[in-house]
Design an enzyme around this catalytic site. Structure first.
Site, short mmCIF file in Angstrom:
data_model
loop_
_atom_site.label_atom_id
_atom_site.label_comp_id
_atom_site.label_asym_id
_atom_site.label_seq_id
_atom_site.Cartn_x
_atom_site.Cartn_y
_atom_site.Cartn_z
N ASP A 192 2.35 -3.86 3.21
CA ASP A 192 2.27 -2.40 1.88
C ASP A 192 2.79 -3.14 1.29
OD1 ASP A 192 0.24 -0.72 2.34
OD2 ASP A 192 2.04 0.13 1.39
N HIS A 217 -6.79 2.94 -1.06
CA HIS A 217 -5.47 1.58 -0.56
C HIS A 217 -6.12 0.04 0.06
CE1 HIS A 217 -1.79 0.90 -1.66
NE2 HIS A 217 -1.60 0.78 0.53
N CYS A 237 -2.95 -2.64 -5.64
CA CYS A 237 -2.21 -3.26 -4.76
C CYS A 237 -3.30 -4.27 -4.56
CB CYS A 237 -2.66 -1.67 -3.50
SG CYS A 237 -4.28 -0.97 -4.19
#
Length: 459
Positions: free
Chosen positions: A367, A350, A417
């Site tokens: 995030d 991630h 991401c």
């Protein structure tokens, strides 16, 4: 009138006859100005226009009976509306009193200017007519009202009538006209296209060769690029030929496999990207460190006096080796003279982003899945305190705050991401709002691919 005139009209004629005969003495004198116009029995064959003005209504009635013969019986109680081009011929219910021709421009003409045969022909042969007779079974029972407003009658003269018994609404007519214009315009555009299929196919092949040479693949190619270039070259809209263009691109892909560009490379400063790196931008692949770092450096070089971008390996090195392991990373730069620090964080599978606002002394965490790694923020805070001490900036030894940024664009899958992190970096560095979402990721991936190959940001 035809021979199917209802019997009830004949009854009314019998009532009108005595009244007409009562006024016979008034209209029996021939016109003194034209003696030759009289018949053998002294009756009047034609009445000059002046007689219609000076004679009494009874005299006009007798004159019409004598000149028209059998027509006088039919016109006694009948209403005729005939529309032929520019005229409306009307005979009133009491036809013995007056006969007029009403023009569409509001002018009224004397009936004597028309021949009875002309009126009959207009009624029988006109493009539109209204008959007051029904079928043979009910003809004897039909009644004619005393008055009729001809301007309230429906004249079915609209070319877009859906039914012969109702007029179309303006809205439906407008829609039909618009749809017809669109369809006609499309057909015309296809017919008037100046570019043959063979010529278009040859141009597409050359254009795709240029794309392959510049980008190493067709990954960054989008429909807007193709259609825009076609418009620019041929000055013509090719939207109606999209199926053909798509087929030609598919054929080109089949003839040019990815192995044909395996030696393609992109160089920028100390960075180098090959086709394996660039392939991570295709579809829903995960971005690797090489893509993140080179793009981050493009962002930093766009506003070098404001932004400093840290390599994606910085935080990993800081965690494993401490401050001494990354001390030399800022040997040529003074972080505290910058405005914004961008630090990508890669934790196994991630990507996240930490930003530092130097003037405000605020450390923020971004995030795309709403996760907050507090230990990462704490690691950066300790690093800044040590860096301020080593670089002799005592004013930055205190006052630091941490913040978790919420209400930012979020990803809706498990693969974008890294793309979100790069988009965060670009928007923050260029002071642009976060006006993107998950639905924009395919377009953003293509744009990042182009920016890396062209080695500059695209607005």
């Amino acid at each position: 009138m035809n021979n199917n005139t209802p019997e009830s009209l004949g009854a009314e004629n019998e009532i009108c006859a005595p009244e007409i005969g009562h006024t016979q003495d008034v209209s029996a004198e021939p016109c003194s100005e034209d003696p030759a116009s009289g018949g053998q029995d002294g009756s009047v064959d034609a009445v000059p226009p002046e007689l219609h003005v000076s004679a009494s209504p009874e005299a006009e009635a007798l004159h019409q009976v004598e000149t028209n013969g059998a027509l006088a019986e039919d016109h006694c109680s009948d209403i005729v509306v005939s529309v032929t081009g520019k005229e409306i011929a009307v005979s009133d219910q009491d036809g013995a009193e007056s006969k007029e021709v009403v023009g569409v421009d509001g002018m009224t003409l004397s009936q004597s200017l028309l021949q009875d045969s002309d009126v009959s022909d207009n009624f029988a042969n006109g493009p539109f007519s209204m008959e007051l007779t029904q079928n043979e079974d009910s003809s004897s029972q039909m009644e004619v009202e005393g008055s009729l407003d001809i301007f309230n009658s429906k004249l079915l003269d609209h070319p877009y009538c859906k039914s012969p018994l109702e007029e179309p609404s303006p809205e439906s007519t407008g829609k039909n006209l618009k749809s017809g214009a669109r369809k006609g315009g499309k057909r015309n555009s296809q017919k008037t296209s100046r570019v043959a299929d063979e010529q278009l196919a040859a141009w597409l092949c050359g254009f795709l060769d240029e794309v392959m040479k510049k980008y190493g693949s067709l990954v960054p190619l989008c429909e807007k690029d193709v259609m825009g270039r076609l418009k620019e070259v041929f000055n013509e809209d090719f939207s109606h030929r999209k199926p053909f263009i798509t087929r030609e691109i598919m054929k080109y892909r089949e003839k040019h496999p990815k192995t044909s560009t395996c030696n393609f490379r992109v160089f920028y400063n100390k960075h180098m990207l090959d086709m394996d790196d660039l392939a991570t931008l295709e579809g829903q692949n995960w971005l690797n460190d090489q893509i993140i770092n080179m793009y981050g450096e493009l962002v930093m070089d766009a506003v070098p006096e404001k932004v400093h971008f840290f390599n994606s390996f910085f935080h990993r090195q800081l965690v494993t080796k401490g401050y001494n392991g990354v001390k030399r990373w800022t040997k040529k730069v003074d972080l505290f003279k910058k405005t914004l620090l961008l630090i990508p964080i890669h934790l196994e599978v991630h990507w996240s982003l930490i930003t530092v606002n130097i003037p405000s002394r605020i450390i923020s965490f971004y995030d795309s899945q709403g996760i907050h790694f507090k230990f990462c923020v704490e690691n950066i805070r300790k690093y800044l305190l040590t860096e301020a001490k080593e670089k002799n900036h005592p004013e930055f030894l205190q006052g630091w705050q941490t913040a978790v940024t919420k209400c930012i664009p979020q990803q809706k899958n498990d693969s974008d991401c890294g793309v979100f992190v790069l988009q965060y970096c670009k928007c923050l560095a260029l002071d642009q709002p976060f006006q993107f979402s998950q639905e924009d990721m395919p377009r953003v991936r293509k744009r990042i691919y182009k920016e890396l190959c062209e080695r500059q940001l695209i607005d």
